[in-house]
Write an enzyme that holds these catalytic residues in place. Structure first.
Site, PDB file in Angstrom:
ATOM      1  N   SER A  28      46.877  89.485  51.264  1.00 10.84           N
ATOM      2  CA  SER A  28      47.374  90.855  51.046  1.00 10.84           C
ATOM      3  C   SER A  28      48.768  90.866  50.449  1.00 10.84           C
ATOM      4  O   SER A  28      49.693  90.286  51.004  1.00 10.84           O
ATOM      5  CB  SER A  28      47.456  91.618  52.373  1.00 10.84           C
ATOM      6  OG  SER A  28      46.216  91.746  52.957  1.00 10.84           O
ATOM      7  N   HIS A  59      43.650  94.395  47.211  1.00  5.55           N
ATOM      8  CA  HIS A  59      42.870  93.199  46.891  1.00  5.55           C
ATOM      9  C   HIS A  59      42.100  93.494  45.611  1.00  5.55           C
ATOM     10  O   HIS A  59      41.121  94.229  45.623  1.00  5.55           O
ATOM     11  CB  HIS A  59      41.895  92.867  48.024  1.00  5.55           C
ATOM     12  CG  HIS A  59      42.572  92.540  49.319  1.00  5.55           C
ATOM     13  ND1 HIS A  59      42.741  91.254  49.754  1.00  5.55           N
ATOM     14  CD2 HIS A  59      43.145  93.325  50.230  1.00  5.55           C
ATOM     15  CE1 HIS A  59      43.394  91.272  50.901  1.00  5.55           C
ATOM     16  NE2 HIS A  59      43.640  92.527  51.210  1.00  5.55           N
ATOM     17  N   TYR A  83      36.425  92.195  58.852  1.00  4.94           N
ATOM     18  CA  TYR A  83      36.519  93.607  59.271  1.00  4.94           C
ATOM     19  C   TYR A  83      35.931  94.578  58.256  1.00  4.94           C
ATOM     20  O   TYR A  83      35.636  95.724  58.573  1.00  4.94           O
ATOM     21  CB  TYR A  83      37.962  94.010  59.615  1.00  4.94           C
ATOM     22  CG  TYR A  83      38.947  93.963  58.469  1.00  4.94           C
ATOM     23  CD1 TYR A  83      38.965  94.947  57.484  1.00  4.94           C
ATOM     24  CD2 TYR A  83      39.884  92.934  58.381  1.00  4.94           C
ATOM     25  CE1 TYR A  83      39.871  94.897  56.437  1.00  4.94           C
ATOM     26  CE2 TYR A  83      40.789  92.879  57.340  1.00  4.94           C
ATOM     27  CZ  TYR A  83      40.779  93.857  56.367  1.00  4.94           C
ATOM     28  OH  TYR A  83      41.664  93.803  55.336  1.00  4.94           O
ATOM     29  N   MET A 209      44.079  88.546  60.230  1.00  8.51           N
ATOM     30  CA  MET A 209      42.644  88.878  60.236  1.00  8.51           C
ATOM     31  C   MET A 209      41.850  88.067  59.217  1.00  8.51           C
ATOM     32  O   MET A 209      40.785  88.493  58.767  1.00  8.51           O
ATOM     33  CB  MET A 209      42.471  90.374  59.924  1.00  8.51           C
ATOM     34  CG  MET A 209      43.273  91.288  60.831  1.00  8.51           C
ATOM     35  SD  MET A 209      43.217  92.985  60.252  1.00  8.51           S
ATOM     36  CE  MET A 209      44.556  93.714  61.242  1.00  8.51           C
ATOM     37  N   SER A 210      42.367  86.906  58.838  1.00 13.63           N
ATOM     38  CA  SER A 210      41.679  86.138  57.785  1.00 13.63           C
ATOM     39  C   SER A 210      41.870  84.640  58.004  1.00 13.63           C
ATOM     40  O   SER A 210      42.105  84.188  59.118  1.00 13.63           O
ATOM     41  CB  SER A 210      42.252  86.538  56.420  1.00 13.63           C
ATOM     42  OG  SER A 210      43.598  86.124  56.301  1.00 13.63           O
TER      43      SER A 210
HETATM   44  N1  HPA Z   1      48.248  91.668  63.330  1.00 17.94           N
HETATM   45  C1  HPA Z   1      47.120  91.319  62.676  1.00 17.94           C
HETATM   46  N2  HPA Z   1      47.072  91.147  61.364  1.00 17.94           N
HETATM   47  C2  HPA Z   1      48.188  91.355  60.656  1.00 17.94           C
HETATM   48  C3  HPA Z   1      49.393  91.731  61.278  1.00 17.94           C
HETATM   49  C4  HPA Z   1      49.418  91.895  62.684  1.00 17.94           C
HETATM   50  O1  HPA Z   1      50.436  92.246  63.317  1.00 17.94           O
HETATM   51  N3  HPA Z   1      50.325  91.856  60.289  1.00 17.94           N
HETATM   52  C5  HPA Z   1      49.692  91.541  59.115  1.00 17.94           C
HETATM   53  N4  HPA Z   1      48.398  91.240  59.337  1.00 17.94           N
END
Ligand code: HPA
Length: 271
Positions: A28, A59, A83, A209-210
């Site tokens: 990201s 993205h 997700y 998350m990746s």
């Molecule tokens: N948590 C989960 N994913 C993320 C975060 C976070 O605080 N910041 C950027 N991606």
């Protein structure tokens, strides 16, 4: 599945003249590195047979083949997140395809929340290890022995030599870097204060998350791996009023991206 992977690899081979040895997954707000690649062939995900299509803001969703730091590379501008609704086989499909393109090295980047209290917003973290906290495993199901072993050892996933090289490049360029453990979980919610606390107790330094699914599959295939996180927000359980937005995550990632790019370019040159 194997047939689909090979079909996609054959399609891509028909569109490129040289096979990449390094793959880079841009997280990201970190897509800028893709613009440093020369002699490019760009192929949009929607034009690649069997590829899922990325939906998340920020993205762009294409493969960029070309040259970077003297090596033949392929960059993923945009990745597939669990997700978004994809299964783990879809999330990791591009990494499977890269194996059949001849890729031997994988560089992954991501935006992450800092859990280590010493970390600040905008810090770079070299990933030394990870914790897989996703609810589905990318290697669940039939194992294809030609891809990798049924029960992969996970004791040395992030290449120690690459970590040393990256640290040296950062030092020489006066770029400060942290090192730490990344925990990957499903999202799309960010963590509650109690979840941040739990992840810290687990031993993680950053959360996102990746990355973990792609790294598992790359490791299964015997690729050498280097990973880097940009700490886009500080996740302080004691300060739960500090809210984090996706825009903030992308802005911070974008502002740190040139430093990350410098390290990655230097590393690729020495691979
Ligand atoms: N948590 C989960 N994913 C993320 C975060 C976070 O605080 N910041 C950027 N991606």
């Amino acid at each position: 599945m194997l047939k689909k992977i090979k079909q996609t690899a054959d399609f891509l081979k028909s569109r490129i003249t040289v096979e990449p040895e390094v793959a880079i997954i841009l997280g990201s707000g970190l897509g800028g590195l893709g613009n440093k690649i020369s002699d490019t062939v760009k192929i949009k995900y929607q034009d690649i047979p069997n590829f899922p299509v990325s939906t998340v803001e920020g993205h762009s969703g294409q493969l960029v083949f070309g040259k970077l730091a003297g090596k033949n590379v392929v960059a993923m501008q945009g990745r597939f997140h669990f997700y978004e609704g994809y299964g783990m086989k879809e999330v990791t499909f591009p990494v499977r395809v890269m194996h059949f393109l001849g890729v031997k090295n994988l560089i992954v980047s991501n935006a992450a929340g800092g859990l280590n209290p010493k970390f600040n917003q905008g810090d770079l973290m070299i990933i030394t290890d990870h914790i897989n906290f996703f609810p589905e495993h990318p290697l669940r199901g039939k194992n294809f022995d030609e891809l990798g072993t049924r029960f992969p050892d996970m004791s040395k996933v992030y290449n120690a030599e690459y970590i040393k090289i990256a640290e040296r490049i950062a030092n020489n360029g006066r770029i400060s870097v942290r090192k730490g453990v990344y925990i990957g979980s499903s999202g799309p919610t960010l963590e509650t204060p109690s979840e941040y606390k739990m992840f810290r107790i687990f031993g993680a330094d950053a959360t996102g998350m990746s990355t973990v699914p792609e790294v598992i599959v790359a490791h299964h295939q015997g690729m050498k791996i280097f990973g880097m996180s940009v700490i886009t927000n500080e996740s302080e359980p004691e300060n739960p009023n500090e809210e984090t937005t996706h825009e903030e995550v992308q802005d911070v990632a974008g502002s740190v991206e040139p430093k990350m790019t410098k390290i990655i370019e230097g590393l690729i040159a020495e691979m």
